[in-house]
Design a protein around this motif. Structure first.
Motif, short mmCIF file in Angstrom:
data_model
loop_
_atom_site.label_atom_id
_atom_site.label_comp_id
_atom_site.label_asym_id
_atom_site.label_seq_id
_atom_site.Cartn_x
_atom_site.Cartn_y
_atom_site.Cartn_z
N GLU A 6 0.83 -1.21 0.00
CA GLU A 6 0.00 0.00 0.00
C GLU A 6 0.86 1.25 0.00
O GLU A 6 0.56 2.22 -0.69
CB GLU A 6 -0.94 0.00 1.21
N LEU A 7 1.95 1.23 0.77
CA LEU A 7 2.86 2.36 0.84
C LEU A 7 3.50 2.61 -0.52
O LEU A 7 3.58 3.75 -0.98
CB LEU A 7 3.92 2.11 1.91
N ALA A 8 3.93 1.55 -1.18
CA ALA A 8 4.53 1.67 -2.52
C ALA A 8 3.50 2.21 -3.51
O ALA A 8 3.81 3.04 -4.36
CB ALA A 8 5.07 0.33 -2.98
N GLY A 9 2.27 1.71 -3.40
CA GLY A 9 1.20 2.19 -4.28
C GLY A 9 0.90 3.65 -4.06
O GLY A 9 0.72 4.42 -5.00
N ARG A 10 0.84 4.07 -2.82
CA ARG A 10 0.59 5.48 -2.51
C ARG A 10 1.73 6.36 -3.03
O ARG A 10 1.49 7.45 -3.55
CB ARG A 10 0.45 5.68 -1.00
N LYS A 11 2.97 5.88 -2.88
CA LYS A 11 4.12 6.63 -3.37
C LYS A 11 4.04 6.80 -4.88
O LYS A 11 4.27 7.89 -5.40
CB LYS A 11 5.42 5.93 -2.98
N ALA A 12 3.70 5.73 -5.59
CA ALA A 12 3.57 5.80 -7.05
C ALA A 12 2.40 6.70 -7.45
O ALA A 12 2.51 7.51 -8.37
CB ALA A 12 3.37 4.41 -7.63
N GLU A 13 1.30 6.57 -6.73
CA GLU A 13 0.11 7.35 -7.05
C GLU A 13 0.34 8.84 -6.82
O GLU A 13 -0.22 9.67 -7.53
CB GLU A 13 -1.07 6.86 -6.22
N ASN A 14 1.16 9.19 -5.85
CA ASN A 14 1.42 10.59 -5.55
C ASN A 14 2.62 11.15 -6.30
O ASN A 14 2.98 12.30 -6.09
CB ASN A 14 1.63 10.76 -4.04
N SER A 15 3.22 10.38 -7.18
CA SER A 15 4.39 10.86 -7.91
C SER A 15 3.96 11.82 -9.03
O SER A 15 2.87 11.71 -9.59
CB SER A 15 5.19 9.71 -8.48
N GLU A 16 4.86 12.72 -9.36
CA GLU A 16 4.59 13.68 -10.43
C GLU A 16 4.49 12.97 -11.78
O GLU A 16 3.66 13.31 -12.61
CB GLU A 16 5.71 14.72 -10.46
N TRP A 17 5.35 11.94 -11.99
CA TRP A 17 5.32 11.19 -13.24
C TRP A 17 3.97 10.52 -13.44
O TRP A 17 3.38 10.56 -14.52
CB TRP A 17 6.43 10.13 -13.25
N PHE A 18 3.46 9.90 -12.38
CA PHE A 18 2.18 9.20 -12.46
C PHE A 18 1.06 10.19 -12.78
O PHE A 18 0.19 9.91 -13.60
CB PHE A 18 1.92 8.47 -11.14
N ASP A 19 1.11 11.35 -12.15
CA ASP A 19 0.11 12.39 -12.39
C ASP A 19 0.13 12.83 -13.86
O ASP A 19 -0.92 12.92 -14.50
CB ASP A 19 0.36 13.58 -11.47
N LYS A 20 1.31 13.06 -14.39
CA LYS A 20 1.42 13.48 -15.79
C LYS A 20 1.00 12.37 -16.74
O LYS A 20 0.37 12.63 -17.77
CB LYS A 20 2.84 13.94 -16.10
N ALA A 21 1.32 11.13 -16.42
CA ALA A 21 0.93 10.00 -17.26
C ALA A 21 -0.60 9.88 -17.32
O ALA A 21 -1.17 9.67 -18.38
CB ALA A 21 1.55 8.71 -16.74
#
Length: 162
Positions: A6-21
């Motif tokens: 869950e922590l890894a998922g939250r980190k990915a979800e809150n990343s700038e790259w993920f947001d732009k993708a």
């Protein structure tokens, strides 16, 4: 184990790259449905040449200048949206419980399937473009010639597998 996932998922979800993708995917999704709306208008006006379906909209994009490139963008964009919805499905909605949790998860699943179907339409058009059974080879060669081609081809392959 669940907490680290869950922590890894939250980190990915809150990343700038993920947001732009995800934003890129949403723009692509909007373009596909604008083309679909245009086809529906043409169909209503009596032009029966095009198909007013998602696959018809994607095929219409393929006929434009740089059509193959646009279809690759559609496939990649839709694949990114599928990933986003799967992240939400499995790792999102931590604040929800009971019926709300399952309602949101069902919505995420349905959206992932919808985005996946548009992705599949784009990939199938790419694979069948060029005829004679060599569409996949022609497609691969064109993509590999682009800047970042191996990465793009890998993403399209992953989308096909998904």
């Amino acid at each position: 184990m669940t907490t680290s996932a869950e922590l890894a998922g939250r980190k990915a979800e809150n990343s700038e790259w993920f947001d732009k993708a995800v934003r890129f995917g949403l723009v692509v999704y909007g373009v596909v449905y604008l083309v679909l709306a245009w086809l529906a208008i043409q169909l209503a006006m009596g032009d029966f040449a095009g198909k007013a379906t998602t696959k018809g909209a994607v095929a219409q994009l393929a006929e434009q200048p740089f059509g193959t490139f646009m279809i690759v963008l559609v496939a990649v964009g839709m694949f990114l949206l599928v990933i986003w919805r799967l992240f939400d499905l499995f790792l999102g909605h931590g604040e929800d419980d009971g019926a709300d949790l399952w309602k949101h998860r069902a919505s995420d699943l349905l959206k992932a399937v919808l985005y996946g179907s548009v992705c599949w339409a784009a990939v199938s058009i790419l694979l069948h473009k060029g005829g004679g059974g060599s569409g996949a080879k022609d497609f691969s060669a064109k993509i590999l010639g682009l800047p970042g081609g191996p990465l793009i081809l890998g993403l399209v392959g992953a989308a096909i597998i998904a």
